[in-house]
Design an enzyme around this catalytic site. Structure first.
Site, PDB file in Angstrom:
ATOM      1  N   THR A  85     -40.966  25.526 -10.040  1.00  0.00           N
ATOM      2  CA  THR A  85     -41.236  24.274  -9.721  1.00  0.00           C
ATOM      3  C   THR A  85     -41.438  23.255 -10.898  1.00  0.00           C
ATOM      4  OG1 THR A  85     -43.461  24.363  -9.442  1.00  0.00           O
ATOM      5  CG2 THR A  85     -42.168  24.961  -7.359  1.00  0.00           C
ATOM      6  N   HIS A  86     -41.081  22.035 -10.893  1.00  0.00           N
ATOM      7  CA  HIS A  86     -41.110  21.189 -11.920  1.00  0.00           C
ATOM      8  C   HIS A  86     -40.423  21.754 -13.320  1.00  0.00           C
ATOM      9  CE1 HIS A  86     -44.248  19.148  -9.946  1.00  0.00           C
ATOM     10  NE2 HIS A  86     -44.732  20.421  -9.324  1.00  0.00           N
ATOM     11  N   LYS A 143     -18.238  29.059 -29.118  1.00  0.00           N
ATOM     12  CA  LYS A 143     -18.749  28.526 -27.814  1.00  0.00           C
ATOM     13  C   LYS A 143     -17.911  29.085 -26.606  1.00  0.00           C
ATOM     14  CE  LYS A 143     -20.878  25.008 -26.953  1.00  0.00           C
ATOM     15  NZ  LYS A 143     -20.626  23.445 -27.417  1.00  0.00           N
ATOM     16  N   LYS A 170      -8.091   3.228   2.023  1.00  0.00           N
ATOM     17  CA  LYS A 170      -7.426   4.585   1.913  1.00  0.00           C
ATOM     18  C   LYS A 170      -7.647   5.345   0.214  1.00  0.00           C
ATOM     19  CE  LYS A 170      -4.400   2.778   4.915  1.00  0.00           C
ATOM     20  NZ  LYS A 170      -5.271   1.631   5.015  1.00  0.00           N
ATOM     21  N   ASN A 215      -2.202  -2.610  13.126  1.00  0.00           N
ATOM     22  CA  ASN A 215      -3.411  -2.466  13.019  1.00  0.00           C
ATOM     23  C   ASN A 215      -4.329  -1.134  13.762  1.00  0.00           C
ATOM     24  OD1 ASN A 215      -3.409  -4.796  11.645  1.00  0.00           O
ATOM     25  ND2 ASN A 215      -4.337  -6.022  13.275  1.00  0.00           N
ATOM     26  N   ASN A 239     -17.793  27.370 -22.732  1.00  0.00           N
ATOM     27  CA  ASN A 239     -18.435  26.344 -22.116  1.00  0.00           C
ATOM     28  C   ASN A 239     -18.447  26.606 -20.468  1.00  0.00           C
ATOM     29  OD1 ASN A 239     -19.156  25.159 -24.376  1.00  0.00           O
ATOM     30  ND2 ASN A 239     -17.203  24.183 -24.714  1.00  0.00           N
ATOM     31  N   TYR A 274      -9.454  -6.946  12.554  1.00  0.00           N
ATOM     32  CA  TYR A 274      -9.041  -6.429  11.244  1.00  0.00           C
ATOM     33  C   TYR A 274      -8.582  -7.386  10.142  1.00  0.00           C
ATOM     34  CZ  TYR A 274      -5.413  -4.434   8.090  1.00  0.00           C
ATOM     35  OH  TYR A 274      -4.732  -3.891   6.722  1.00  0.00           O
ATOM     36  N   SER A 276     -14.337  25.821 -27.010  1.00  0.00           N
ATOM     37  CA  SER A 276     -14.421  24.346 -28.064  1.00  0.00           C
ATOM     38  C   SER A 276     -13.306  24.629 -28.887  1.00  0.00           C
ATOM     39  CB  SER A 276     -15.811  24.515 -28.592  1.00  0.00           C
ATOM     40  OG  SER A 276     -15.579  23.762 -29.778  1.00  0.00           O
ATOM     41  N   SER A 283       0.652  -1.304  -0.020  1.00  0.00           N
ATOM     42  CA  SER A 283      -0.190  -0.097  -0.011  1.00  0.00           C
ATOM     43  C   SER A 283       0.809   1.191  -0.051  1.00  0.00           C
ATOM     44  CB  SER A 283      -0.924   0.141   1.091  1.00  0.00           C
ATOM     45  OG  SER A 283      -0.182  -0.113   2.392  1.00  0.00           O
ATOM     46  N   GLU A 327     -19.654  21.547 -14.835  1.00  0.00           N
ATOM     47  CA  GLU A 327     -20.035  20.452 -15.396  1.00  0.00           C
ATOM     48  C   GLU A 327     -18.822  19.340 -14.617  1.00  0.00           C
ATOM     49  OE1 GLU A 327     -21.050  20.852 -20.023  1.00  0.00           O
ATOM     50  OE2 GLU A 327     -19.136  21.736 -19.396  1.00  0.00           O
ATOM     51  N   GLN A 352      -7.288  -2.222   4.034  1.00  0.00           N
ATOM     52  CA  GLN A 352      -6.210  -1.287   3.327  1.00  0.00           C
ATOM     53  C   GLN A 352      -6.908  -0.766   2.140  1.00  0.00           C
ATOM     54  OE1 GLN A 352      -2.277  -2.713   3.078  1.00  0.00           O
ATOM     55  NE2 GLN A 352      -2.577  -3.188   0.676  1.00  0.00           N
TER      56      GLN A 352
HETATM   57  N1  ARG Z   1      -1.024  -1.285   5.249  1.00  0.00           N
HETATM   58  C1  ARG Z   1      -2.114  -1.924   6.046  1.00  0.00           C
HETATM   59  C2  ARG Z   1      -3.339  -1.087   6.018  1.00  0.00           C
HETATM   60  O1  ARG Z   1      -3.503  -0.083   5.406  1.00  0.00           O
HETATM   61  C3  ARG Z   1      -1.576  -1.697   7.586  1.00  0.00           C
HETATM   62  C4  ARG Z   1      -2.247  -2.747   8.314  1.00  0.00           C
HETATM   63  C5  ARG Z   1      -1.754  -3.909   8.089  1.00  0.00           C
HETATM   64  N2  ARG Z   1      -2.020  -4.935   9.319  1.00  0.00           N
HETATM   65  C6  ARG Z   1      -1.941  -6.142   9.082  1.00  0.00           C
HETATM   66  N3  ARG Z   1      -2.186  -6.966  10.223  1.00  0.00           N
HETATM   67  N4  ARG Z   1      -1.615  -7.000   7.841  1.00  0.00           N
HETATM   68  O2  ARG Z   1      -4.384  -1.678   6.475  1.00  0.00           O
END
Ligand code: ARG
Length: 464
Positions: free
Chosen positions: A159-160, A287, A329, A114, A289, A321, A281, A27, A294, A326
């Site tokens: 309205t509408h 144009k 994120k 964790n 825009n 956990y 455009s 990660s 948008e 993961q």
């Molecule tokens: N990179 C992991 C996450 O984002 C960190 C926690 C990993 N924990 C584990 N027991 N493998 O969740």
């Protein structure tokens, strides 16, 4: 990094990860965004380890110095982890051991990745929520500035998407100030649930070391600590709540965007877009825009998608956990970035991207039947039962449409033929400005109401 990352886990493993699996598992590509918070969490943890006598003061000082150096290296662009570091937590620990030596290996005492990652995301989100709440304030301010300018500008109300009753343009804009107010308050409430410390929950069950969770919570500015370690390491409610709140911000910005897109069309011509906030455009030279609204409308869908991802990610997870977590994120980071980008762009659009076409607006409200309710109200105020008056006015509108006339074109004799209660003041009563002014009920579009609403909103912004 000078030396290659050591094998992350215990000696239980005999061979290295398959390189494709290593990439799949890592990660670090995105959780590098948590580095400053990871360092803060580790600094607090090291201090606590010394305070409770789990490590010596001298060891804690070495850890603090090493962590400070990593922060500096990162800020100078010199901290560049590799895939072998797996994630930000291992990357920092790896570098720490390189800098301070064996004592670096003590940092992870009484902690797990964790509770560590849970701490990091909460610190990150808390900071970003504060940024977004500030941005909501600027957005509201930009709406208020436009509203100030256009208290007496009358715009058709719909309205509408059918012409309904005319409005003060300020009243229309203030509706969005109210939505943003709820967004601001909602994020404040969510912030309280984000600001709870999971640090010390360990992997899932707590730790045999005599840690002081209240102390790390205090050092990190958390208001509370998780009461249950399993919940502490696996709760992502706060991330879902935040993404739901962000989705609502998206809904509000997207509704405003849709209106601006309509208003900027030649069919409406209620606003002109300035050059600094619109694009051309590549083929049609005439144009201009409305790309900003948008894009805001389009990006809102992305945020809804992230909410869905997080809900589905969570729904089948057994305690505690699981690596699925993961995946929290990227949706979270992208939600933050998207909402922040949309709020900045919309604020600029309101500040310098729009010119309301007051002549067009005046023309619009004098050439429609959006004053028809006021004719019925006129009669009702003179004792005619409203439903009866309503039916009468329906007839007049039909006659006017057939004769290609507006209500204001009828002669007094014609009015009186319709009902004897009509007098010469009917013309004043159906003039757009008066139609708006008359709706002086609390929360209505009457100018006096809107003036009060404007100052109340301004006061709210100034006091909190
Ligand atoms: N990179 C992991 C996450 O984002 C960190 C926690 C990993 N924990 C584990 N027991 N493998 O969740």
């Amino acid at each position: 990094m000078s030396s290659p990352a050591p094998k992350a886990w215990s000696q239980r493993f005999e061979s290295a990860l398959h390189p494709t699996i290593a990439v799949f598992n890592a990660s670090i590509g995105f959780d590098i965004a948590l580095i400053e918070h990871d360092l803060s969490g580790s600094e607090a943890h090291a201090k606590m380890l010394a305070k409770t006598g789990i490590i010596s003061d001298d060891e804690a000082a070495q850890l603090a110095a090493g962590l400070a150096q990593i922060r500096q290296e990162y800020q100078q662009g010199q901290f560049i982890p590799t895939i072998d570091d797996e994630d930000i937590h291992f990357a920092v620990e790896h570098r720490l051991v390189e800098i301070v030596g064996a004592v670096g290996k003590k940092l992870h005492t009484a902690r797990s990745r964790n509770d560590q990652v849970g701490t990091d995301i909460r610190l990150y989100l808390r900071e970003q929520i504060d940024v977004i709440r500030q941005q909501l304030r600027s957005f509201q301010q930009a709406l208020l500035n436009q509203a100030d300018r256009h208290l007496e500008t009358v715009i058709p109300g719909y309205t509408h998407l059918q012409r309904a009753q005319p409005l003060s343009l300020a009243h229309h804009l203030l509706a969005y100030v109210e939505m943003a107010q709820r967004d601001w308050e909602r994020l404040g409430e969510i912030r309280q649930r984000v600001n709870v410390s999971p640090l010390g929950c360990g992997a899932l069950a707590g730790t045999p070391f005599p840690i002081d969770r209240a102390y790390t919570a205090e050092l990190l500015g958390f208001d509370e600590i998780y009461r249950n370690s399993l919940d502490g390491v696996s709760d992502r409610d706060f991330a879902i709540e935040f993404t739901a709140a962000a989705s609502l911000i998206g809904v509000h910005l997207s509704r405003l965007s849709e209106e601006i897109i309509l208003w900027a069309s030649s069919e409406f011509s209620f606003v002109k877009l300035t050059d600094s906030c619109s694009t051309g455009s590549s083929i049609m030279p005439q144009k201009k825009n409305p790309d900003v609204p948008e894009l805001v409308r389009g990006k809102t869908g992305r945020v809804f998608g992230h909410l869905q991802s997080l809900l589905v990610m969570m729904k089948g997870l057994p305690m505690a956990y699981n690596k699925d977590l993961q995946e929290d994120k990227e949706p979270l980071f992208d939600t933050v970035q998207t909402v922040q980008g949309c709020l900045s762009a919309m604020t600029i659009l309101l500040q310098e991207g729009l010119e309301f076409q007051t002549e067009q607006l005046a023309m619009a409200v004098t050439t429609d039947f959006s004053n028809a309710t006021d004719v019925a109200d006129y009669l009702a105020a003179r004792g005619v039962p409203f439903r009866e008056a309503y039916n009468l006015v329906g007839q007049v509108v039909r006659q006017c449409l057939a004769a290609n006339k507006l209500l204001k074109d009828l002669t007094l004799a014609e009015w009186q033929q319709l009902h004897p209660a009509f007098e010469a003041d009917i013309y004043e009563a159906i003039a757009p400005h008066q139609v708006v002014a008359a709706r002086n009920s609390f929360g209505g579009t009457g100018f006096d109401q809107v003036r009060q609403a404007l100052s109340a909103a301004r006061q709210r912004l100034a006091t909190d």
